[in-house]
Write a protein that holds these residues in place. Structure first.
Motif, PDB file in Angstrom:
ATOM      1  N   MET A  18       0.502  -1.310   0.163  1.00  0.00           N
ATOM      2  CA  MET A  18      -0.234   0.099  -0.075  1.00  0.00           C
ATOM      3  C   MET A  18       0.670   0.895  -0.053  1.00  0.00           C
ATOM      4  O   MET A  18       1.948   1.231   0.703  1.00  0.00           O
TER       5      MET A  18
ATOM      6  N   GLU B 259       2.502   5.275   0.746  1.00  0.00           N
ATOM      7  CA  GLU B 259       2.484   5.869   2.014  1.00  0.00           C
ATOM      8  C   GLU B 259       1.448   6.733   1.839  1.00  0.00           C
ATOM      9  O   GLU B 259       1.079   6.308   3.384  1.00  0.00           O
TER      10      GLU B 259
ATOM     11  N   ASN C 283      -1.758   6.028   1.275  1.00  0.00           N
ATOM     12  CA  ASN C 283      -2.805   5.313   1.745  1.00  0.00           C
ATOM     13  C   ASN C 283      -3.324   5.081   2.988  1.00  0.00           C
ATOM     14  O   ASN C 283      -4.249   5.280   3.522  1.00  0.00           O
ATOM     15  N   GLU C 284      -1.568   4.248   3.668  1.00  0.00           N
ATOM     16  CA  GLU C 284      -1.530   3.821   4.834  1.00  0.00           C
ATOM     17  C   GLU C 284      -1.832   5.874   5.596  1.00  0.00           C
ATOM     18  O   GLU C 284      -2.868   5.226   6.865  1.00  0.00           O
TER      19      GLU C 284
ATOM     20  N   LYS D  91      -5.056   5.802   5.703  1.00  0.00           N
ATOM     21  CA  LYS D  91      -6.264   4.776   6.941  1.00  0.00           C
ATOM     22  C   LYS D  91      -5.883   4.990   8.321  1.00  0.00           C
ATOM     23  O   LYS D  91      -6.903   5.087   9.568  1.00  0.00           O
ATOM     24  N   TRP D  92      -4.926   5.601   8.361  1.00  0.00           N
ATOM     25  CA  TRP D  92      -4.675   5.892  10.056  1.00  0.00           C
ATOM     26  C   TRP D  92      -4.810   7.174  10.692  1.00  0.00           C
ATOM     27  O   TRP D  92      -6.102   7.008  11.674  1.00  0.00           O
TER      28      TRP D  92
END
Length: 131
Positions: A1, A3, A5-6, A9-10
């Motif tokens: 995934m 960075e 996108n991470e 999500k976080w």
């Protein structure tokens, strides 16, 4: 995934916890309708209002506030999908609101959160088309 996108999500997880701590009920996360994603669909703590929340997360605010990335097209698509949601889940009796949560920072460096209630409305859409 990727960075970014991470980080997104976080940010959605942070926003979810923030709203739950305020006493909100999270009905759906990442609800999709015809290509439009609604990050969070919630019921407020008074159990009266159906709130559609767009979460925007950025590592820094060097290029402006994250909420500024929610442009007219995104707002229009969210409102269209929200109306479909109301019909689909028979929530016509609920008040309706569109909020934005902006998060600047990251999991390793801390963050700030801004909750913009009533960030946009159907009146904004009507006003834009009346011009």
């Amino acid at each position: 995934m990727a960075e970014h996108n991470e980080l997104g999500k976080w940010g959605e997880e942070i926003a979810t916890r923030y709203l739950e701590e305020k006493g909100w009920y999270i009905r759906h996360r990442d609800w999709r309708y015809k290509g439009t994603d609604i990050d969070l669909v919630c019921i407020d703590r008074y159990d009266t209002t159906l709130v559609f929340v767009e979460v925007k997360t950025r590592a820094t605010s060097n290029f402006g506030r994250p909420s500024e990335a929610v442009d007219f097209k995104k707002r229009r698509n969210i409102m269209f999908a929200a109306e479909a949601y109301r019909r689909m889940f028979r929530k016509e009796n609920r008040l309706l609101r569109y909020d934005i949560i902006s998060i600047v920072g990251g999991p390793l460096c801390g963050y700030t959160i801004e909750h913009i209630e009533e960030a946009f409305s159907i009146a904004d859409l009507i006003e834009r088309y009346a011009m």
